[in-house]
Design a protein around this motif. Structure first.
Motif, short mmCIF file in Angstrom:
data_model
loop_
_atom_site.label_atom_id
_atom_site.label_comp_id
_atom_site.label_asym_id
_atom_site.label_seq_id
_atom_site.Cartn_x
_atom_site.Cartn_y
_atom_site.Cartn_z
N TRP A 80 7.32 3.15 3.33
CA TRP A 80 7.79 4.53 3.46
C TRP A 80 6.39 5.17 4.64
O TRP A 80 6.77 6.27 5.20
CB TRP A 80 6.10 5.27 1.80
CG TRP A 80 4.76 4.41 1.87
CD1 TRP A 80 4.00 3.57 1.03
CD2 TRP A 80 3.89 5.27 2.60
NE1 TRP A 80 2.93 3.18 1.86
CE2 TRP A 80 2.51 4.42 2.80
CE3 TRP A 80 3.81 6.66 4.39
CZ2 TRP A 80 1.99 4.80 3.38
CZ3 TRP A 80 1.89 6.41 4.29
CH2 TRP A 80 1.61 5.76 4.31
N HIS A 81 6.21 4.02 4.94
CA HIS A 81 5.35 4.91 6.45
C HIS A 81 6.18 3.84 7.58
O HIS A 81 7.00 4.09 7.89
CB HIS A 81 4.08 3.21 6.38
CG HIS A 81 3.17 3.52 7.57
ND1 HIS A 81 3.12 4.13 8.62
CD2 HIS A 81 2.08 4.17 7.29
CE1 HIS A 81 1.90 4.47 9.33
NE2 HIS A 81 1.36 4.63 8.28
N LEU A 92 8.68 8.63 -4.13
CA LEU A 92 8.59 9.44 -5.31
C LEU A 92 7.37 9.00 -5.84
O LEU A 92 6.30 9.29 -6.06
CB LEU A 92 9.89 8.72 -6.23
CG LEU A 92 9.24 8.98 -7.82
CD1 LEU A 92 9.45 9.91 -8.00
CD2 LEU A 92 10.61 8.27 -8.06
N TYR A 93 7.26 7.00 -5.77
CA TYR A 93 5.93 6.85 -6.17
C TYR A 93 4.84 7.28 -5.53
O TYR A 93 3.12 7.36 -5.78
CB TYR A 93 5.77 5.25 -6.27
CG TYR A 93 6.97 4.46 -6.94
CD1 TYR A 93 7.49 5.10 -7.85
CD2 TYR A 93 7.54 3.07 -6.55
CE1 TYR A 93 8.59 4.05 -8.47
CE2 TYR A 93 8.61 2.70 -7.04
CZ TYR A 93 9.22 2.69 -7.81
OH TYR A 93 10.06 3.17 -9.01
N SER A 130 1.17 -1.02 0.12
CA SER A 130 0.15 -0.24 0.13
C SER A 130 1.17 1.38 -0.24
O SER A 130 1.79 1.55 0.44
CB SER A 130 -0.73 -0.25 1.11
OG SER A 130 -1.79 1.53 1.34
N LEU A 131 -0.04 2.45 -0.75
CA LEU A 131 1.17 3.25 -0.74
C LEU A 131 0.49 4.45 -0.14
O LEU A 131 0.61 5.58 -0.31
CB LEU A 131 1.57 4.24 -2.75
CG LEU A 131 2.62 3.14 -3.26
CD1 LEU A 131 3.03 3.19 -4.30
CD2 LEU A 131 3.65 3.33 -2.42
N ARG A 132 -0.48 4.00 0.42
CA ARG A 132 -1.79 4.88 1.41
C ARG A 132 -1.68 5.15 2.57
O ARG A 132 -2.07 3.13 2.62
CB ARG A 132 -2.58 5.33 0.30
CG ARG A 132 -2.81 5.52 -0.95
CD ARG A 132 -3.91 5.97 -1.83
NE ARG A 132 -5.53 6.49 -1.71
CZ ARG A 132 -6.60 6.56 -1.42
NH1 ARG A 132 -6.45 6.51 -3.13
NH2 ARG A 132 -7.14 6.91 -1.08
N GLU A 133 -2.29 6.23 3.34
CA GLU A 133 -2.64 4.92 4.57
C GLU A 133 -4.09 4.47 5.20
O GLU A 133 -3.71 3.99 5.37
CB GLU A 133 -2.17 6.38 5.21
CG GLU A 133 -2.98 6.35 7.29
CD GLU A 133 -1.38 6.39 7.62
OE1 GLU A 133 -1.19 5.55 8.65
OE2 GLU A 133 -0.53 6.60 7.18
N ASP A 134 -5.14 5.08 3.84
CA ASP A 134 -6.40 4.47 4.20
C ASP A 134 -6.46 2.90 3.40
O ASP A 134 -7.21 2.18 3.30
CB ASP A 134 -7.22 5.14 4.02
CG ASP A 134 -7.29 5.95 1.80
OD1 ASP A 134 -6.14 5.93 1.58
OD2 ASP A 134 -7.98 6.07 1.72
N ARG A 194 13.44 3.53 0.25
CA ARG A 194 12.14 3.95 0.88
C ARG A 194 11.91 5.41 -0.21
O ARG A 194 11.18 5.90 -0.29
CB ARG A 194 12.87 4.69 2.25
CG ARG A 194 11.85 5.84 2.83
CD ARG A 194 11.39 5.55 4.29
NE ARG A 194 10.98 6.09 5.10
CZ ARG A 194 10.89 8.19 5.03
NH1 ARG A 194 11.30 8.29 4.68
NH2 ARG A 194 9.91 8.26 5.84
N ALA A 195 12.73 6.20 -1.08
CA ALA A 195 13.39 6.97 -1.40
C ALA A 195 11.59 6.92 -2.96
O ALA A 195 10.72 7.00 -3.63
CB ALA A 195 14.45 7.43 -1.88
#
Length: 287
Positions: A210-211, A171-172, A90-94, A166-167
């Motif tokens: 990323w989180h 970016l994504y 997941s690239l989103r918190e939700d 992480r970079a």
């Protein structure tokens, strides 16, 4: 036309109670063998074909997968609709681990894979503006019960087999991607070239890296989440209902209508024969 459903995914998807007339069949294609034999059968009266994407025992990497052979094998078996079930970060918190996501767009960052059935001697340019089928995705959404479902997501397809730095993950996220995986492309593009309706049900296993509160991807966590969601994914397949139709209202079964560019007099005969299995509708069937 009576639809036939093709499923591409992990081993848990074909271990379904009630699957009748089961048979593992070997399919040869002009692009070599697919990832594994294909399990055919009937579930609630619906003809199905299950292809283990990585092969039984997980023997293929995301980059070594025979994507063209996989799609060609399903086409050869008479499949009309393909449901791809994929593990994603997941690239989103939700979008939390355990959630299901219906993908409708892709960003293709792969670079080491053959991405088309066509080539020199028989050129085609197929639109992938809408790479997934809304009709099939609607049917899948109706079949999801239990896990939280998100619709309308963008899938970032990376090469792998390593996970992101992480970079890269940040970016994504900045690009607006919602989930990240390694197998969505060129699978979706090839299904479009083969005029197969395609939908992707993604299962979120982790927050990529990323989180701040979750750190790096943990393979043990990924496997644990996949195992927990396996029964929910099997339930989706059991409940999925596809109505008979003349044509796909989304145009998936006519994606090649104006795509072939090479004039008939200039087409490589060997390429024509090689492509009949996936593009015979526009090339003409051999007699």
């Amino acid at each position: 036309m009576t639809p036939k459903l093709g499923i591409i995914g992990g081993s848990g998807l074909y271990q379904i109670a009630g699957l009748q007339d089961q048979a593992w069949v070997t399919v040869e294609t002009p692009w070599g063998p697919p990832s594994d034999q294909v399990l055919t059968g009937r579930l609630n009266g619906v003809e199905m074909a299950f292809l283990p994407r990585h092969g039984r025992g997980h023997v293929h990497t995301p980059s070594s997968l025979p994507y063209r052979a996989n799609i060609a094998a399903l086409k050869a078996l008479g499949v009309t609709d393909v449901l791809a079930v994929s593990a994603v970060g997941s690239l989103r918190e939700d979008y939390a681990p355990g959630d299901f996501v219906l993908v409708d767009q892709y960003i293709d960052r792969t670079f080491a894979r053959e991405k088309s059935f066509f080539g020199p001697g028989l050129v085609a340019h197929v639109s992938v503006a809408h790479p997934t089928c809304p009709r099939l995705s609607d049917a899948v959404a109706e079949a999801v019960q239990g896990p939280k479902l998100h619709r309308g997501a963008t899938y970032l397809a990376m090469e792998g087999p390593q996970f992101s730095s992480r970079a890269e993950s940040l970016l994504y996220r900045g690009w607006g991607a919602d989930v990240i995986g390694m197998t969505g492309m060129p699978e979706a593009k090839l299904a479009r070239e083969a005029e197969l309706a395609y939908a992707c049900l993604a299962m979120v296993t982790d927050y990529d890296c990323w989180h701040e509160g979750h750190g790096a991807v943990d393979v043990a966590q990924v496997i644990a989440t996949l195992t927990a969601n396996a029964e929910a994914a099997r339930d989706v397949v059991r409940r999925l209902s596809l109505a008979p139709r003349e044509t796909c209202p989304c145009g998936c079964d006519r994606a090649l209508e104006y795509a072939v560019m090479t004039a008939p007099s200039h087409r490589d005969p060997a390429m024509v024969e090689r492509l009949r299995g996936v593009a015979g509708r526009v090339l003409g069937r051999s007699t």
